[in-house]
Write an enzyme that holds these catalytic residues in place. Structure first.
Site, short mmCIF file in Angstrom:
data_model
loop_
_atom_site.label_atom_id
_atom_site.label_comp_id
_atom_site.label_asym_id
_atom_site.label_seq_id
_atom_site.Cartn_x
_atom_site.Cartn_y
_atom_site.Cartn_z
N ASP A 181 -18.02 34.43 -2.10
CA ASP A 181 -16.88 35.21 -1.59
C ASP A 181 -16.90 35.17 -0.06
O ASP A 181 -17.85 34.67 0.52
CB ASP A 181 -17.00 36.68 -2.07
N ASP A 185 -16.79 38.03 1.76
CA ASP A 185 -17.08 39.41 2.15
C ASP A 185 -15.74 40.10 2.47
O ASP A 185 -14.84 40.07 1.64
CB ASP A 185 -18.08 39.44 3.31
#
Ligand code: ADE
Length: 249
Positions: A210, A212
């Site tokens: 991901d 974040d």
């Protein structure tokens, strides 16, 4: 033949990768492990596999008994440890699904025992060097495995380890980027610190799952996003481990 420890992170801890496996319960001066240790063979070596968060993923990052894990792997005679971890990316060019062979950490944890040395012998303080916390020989094997398998990867990267279990605020995420961190997770510190204290060579293969929350052109990370990316990419990590261990003397 060597004895190698594998510490498997969330979604990257498949115990079925070993041949002729048995489960070993090891007791340590530091208490219980998050899971039994699965001992089996891989590439002509003995491998001791621990699921960092337990096999049912019941142990949050703060509660993982890192000292017991490293102590047990030492008792079993491990001469090297490879760990896997999911990480958030703090750089545009570290894409979802990319692997990163970590070479530095920043410890932003606050509530964990971070040392085996809670009391010093008279006039014998222990201050373990930590300038190069990841073992270069093991890192080289992981990089080579990624190259041989044609897997998109980054040969180095600084991970910042946060306490969790919450994710970061956007201000924190931006700060970590300014600090020079490339990826973020909740578990490399103190695991890597303790392996160094125990003098066991340690390296880690991180999977970026991901971005974040620093990117404002997409929604902030959720656990479901992370799980989806694990599932699509877990096999890459397994294959890298098998290849790297197969390349050991
Ligand atoms: N593990 C995977 N992604 C993460 C993130 N964004 N923050 C902390 N740990 C993570």
């Amino acid at each position: 033949m060597s004895i190698i420890g594998i510490i498997g992170g969330s979604g990257l801890d498949n115990p079925d990768i070993l041949q002729s496996p048995t489960d070993e319960r090891v007791s340590t001066p530091y208490g219980d492990l998050p899971s039994p240790i699965r001992v089996g063979s891989m590439g002509g070596h003995t491998v001791c596999l621990v699921a960092r968060h337990g096999r049912e993923h019941t142990v949050p990052p703060t509660q993982v008994n890192y000292r017991a894990v490293i102590s047990a792997l030492r008792q079993l005679g491990c001469t090297g440890i490879l760990s896997t971890t999911a990480v958030g990316s703090l750089r545009e060019d570290i894409r979802r699904g990319d692997l990163v062979v970590l070479d530095q950490f920043i410890d932003f944890t606050r509530h964990r025992p971070i040392s085996f040395h809670e009391g010093f012998q008279p006039h014998s303080p222990v201050h373990t060097p930590m300038a190069e916390p990841f073992h270069n020989g093991l890192r080289g094997l992981l990089v080579k495995a990624c190259k041989d398998l044609g897997i998109r990867h980054h040969e180095r990267g600084t991970v910042v380890t946060i306490e969790g279990p919450r994710f970061s605020t956007r201000a924190e995420s931006n700060m970590f980027r300014l600090w020079g961190a490339d990826v973020i997770n909740m578990s490399i510190a103190p695991e890597c610190i303790l392996a160094n204290e125990a003098a066991i060579p340690y390296a880690s293969i991180a999977m970026s799952t991901d971005y974040d929350c620093w990117k404002t052109d997409e929604p902030p990370v959720t656990w479901d996003d992370i799980l989806a990316i694990f599932r699509q990419n877990a096999e890459k990590v397994t294959n890298v481990l098998i290849r790297a261990i197969g390349g050991m003397n």
